[in-house]
Design an enzyme around this catalytic site. Structure first.
Site, PDB file in Angstrom:
ATOM      1  N   ASP A  21       0.848  -1.197   0.046  1.00 15.41           N
ATOM      2  CA  ASP A  21       0.090  -0.059  -0.032  1.00 15.41           C
ATOM      3  C   ASP A  21       1.003   1.177  -0.054  1.00 15.41           C
ATOM      4  OD1 ASP A  21      -2.943   1.141   0.397  1.00 15.41           O
ATOM      5  OD2 ASP A  21      -1.584   2.196   2.125  1.00 15.41           O
ATOM      6  N   TYR A  59       3.016  10.070  -0.162  1.00 16.00           N
ATOM      7  CA  TYR A  59       4.119   9.400   0.548  1.00 16.00           C
ATOM      8  C   TYR A  59       5.503   9.962   0.251  1.00 16.00           C
ATOM      9  CZ  TYR A  59       0.572   6.255   2.852  1.00 16.00           C
ATOM     10  OH  TYR A  59      -0.527   6.008   3.425  1.00 16.00           O
ATOM     11  N   LYS A  61      -3.389   5.658  -3.938  1.00 20.65           N
ATOM     12  CA  LYS A  61      -4.571   6.476  -3.626  1.00 20.65           C
ATOM     13  C   LYS A  61      -4.581   7.795  -4.614  1.00 20.65           C
ATOM     14  CE  LYS A  61      -3.390   5.178   1.253  1.00 20.65           C
ATOM     15  NZ  LYS A  61      -2.241   4.395   0.941  1.00 20.65           N
ATOM     16  N   VAL A 100      -2.122  -0.628  13.543  1.00 21.61           N
ATOM     17  CA  VAL A 100      -2.445  -1.328  14.660  1.00 21.61           C
ATOM     18  C   VAL A 100      -1.375  -1.310  15.868  1.00 21.61           C
ATOM     19  CG1 VAL A 100      -3.516  -3.031  13.221  1.00 21.61           C
ATOM     20  CG2 VAL A 100      -1.185  -3.512  13.554  1.00 21.61           C
ATOM     21  N   LEU A 123       2.279   0.520  22.447  1.00 20.88           N
ATOM     22  CA  LEU A 123       2.172  -0.504  23.519  1.00 20.88           C
ATOM     23  C   LEU A 123       3.763  -1.158  23.839  1.00 20.88           C
ATOM     24  CD1 LEU A 123      -0.732  -2.378  21.817  1.00 20.88           C
ATOM     25  CD2 LEU A 123      -0.845  -1.567  24.132  1.00 20.88           C
ATOM     26  N   ALA A 124       4.369  -0.888  22.895  1.00 22.89           N
ATOM     27  CA  ALA A 124       5.689  -1.667  23.133  1.00 22.89           C
ATOM     28  C   ALA A 124       6.909  -0.667  24.013  1.00 22.89           C
ATOM     29  CB  ALA A 124       6.567  -1.788  21.853  1.00 22.89           C
TER      30      ALA A 124
END
Length: 333
Positions: free
Chosen positions: A57, A62, A88, A231, A237-238
């Site tokens: 993707d 980008y 896109k 995600v 979270l890490a």
């Protein structure tokens, strides 16, 4: 998550395309936050291919064309029928483009993005993407951030892409969004048959399930395939330390408590937090694939390992029992 592997190929909804369960997002290879050399970008894409990733993707914005150019250089020699490439529309890259974004570390000089969701602008965007990619077709085209000009996006941009789909020039029409409400409104307002897919970033993960409210059930009913991105929450979270590269200078107290609770459950079951993060979205029947970013070959390999990491029986039940996920959230099996 059973025997699901990153390189398992599954149908992308009703499109007739088949994608690997783990996809690679190419924003980082366009220089997101930090420069990436041509050599490292090529090695990263080569490693992804070696590991069985067949969903890629990218987007014109980008790195202001750089990501598409690198994607085409790496994928061009590969058998075209063996991978699915998404890009896109909604931003043209041109001299004097003023809709710039400070997140790109070393964009090409003298050019910038300009928002354009018009019929003619979208057709031009597709032509220019094909030229940068050096390919003869694009499999999935997302309307990128349609909230920037929703009336034009849902009418003119969608009409252009629907016509290209009908002619077989592209395989699928999709949305690339950061907000579930925007995608829900677009699916409801676009003329039939509507978009085939949604790339949903940051709104269906361990810390944010806002996509579950209306969007994901709507997609499941209509056979619209969802690709879940964002995600990892930029690694929050890490590494939840304030100032770490996850986008939070300071972490709100409530969010810090939730992150700590997630990390505690993960430690109790011996599950890396990012393994739970990359596997969680596939519990929902509308989610066909998870898309993660990488800026080096070892990051791709790390995500593939996390995707395959065993999740012990009882982990998701424990997560729900402490209130980290609503009881109604579908979990991976």
């Amino acid at each position: 998550m059973g025997e699901t592997r990153a390189d398992d190929l599954v149908p992308l909804g009703r499109t007739g395309l088949r994608v690997s369960r783990l996809g690679l997002g190419l924003a980082s290879l366009g220089g997101l936050f930090a420069p990436v050399s041509d050599e490292v970008a090529a090695a990263t894409l080569d490693r992804a291919w070696e590991l069985g990733i067949r969903l890629y993707d990218t987007a014109p914005v980008y790195g202001y064309g750089r990501s598409e150019t690198r994607a085409g250089a790496a994928l061009g020699p590969r058998p075209r029928e063996e991978y699915v490439l998404c890009t896109k529309v909604g931003r043209l890259i041109e001299p004097g483009g003023r809709d710039t974004q400070p997140i790109w570390a070393d964009p090409p000089p003298g050019v910038g993005p300009r928002l354009d969701y018009s019929y003619a602008g979208v057709l031009r965007s597709v032509e220019e993407s094909l030229e940068r990619l050096g390919l003869d077709r694009i499999d999935v085209l997302h309307v990128h951030d349609p909230e920037q000009d929703f009336p034009a996006a849902v009418s003119q941009a969608y009409r252009a892409l629907a016509e290209l789909r009908a002619k077989g020039v592209i395989g699928a029409v999709s949305l690339g969004v950061n907000h579930a409400r925007v995608a829900t409104d677009f699916l409801k307002e676009a003329p039939a048959p509507g978009p085939d897919c949604v790339l949903l970033a940051g709104r269906y993960n361990l810390l944010d399930q806002s996509g579950l409210g209306e969007l994901l059930p709507l997609c499941a009913r209509r056979g619209v395939a969802v690709m879940a991105a964002g995600v990892y929450q930029s690694g929050l979270l890490a590494d939840p330390r304030p100032g770490a590269p996850h986008g939070h200078g300071t972490i709100p107290a409530g969010l810090a408590v939730r992150v700590g609770a997630w990390r505690a459950v993960c430690e109790r079951f011996g599950v890396p937090p990012l393994a739970a993060a990359v596997q969680f979205p596939l519990g929902h029947p509308a989610v066909a694939a998870v898309v993660v970013g990488a800026r080096a070959p070892e990051e791709v390999a790390g995500s593939v390992e996390l995707f395959a990491h065993p999740i012990p029986e009882g982990f998701w039940v424990a997560v729900k029992s402490v209130g980290l996920l609503p009881a109604s959230v579908p979990i991976p099996v």
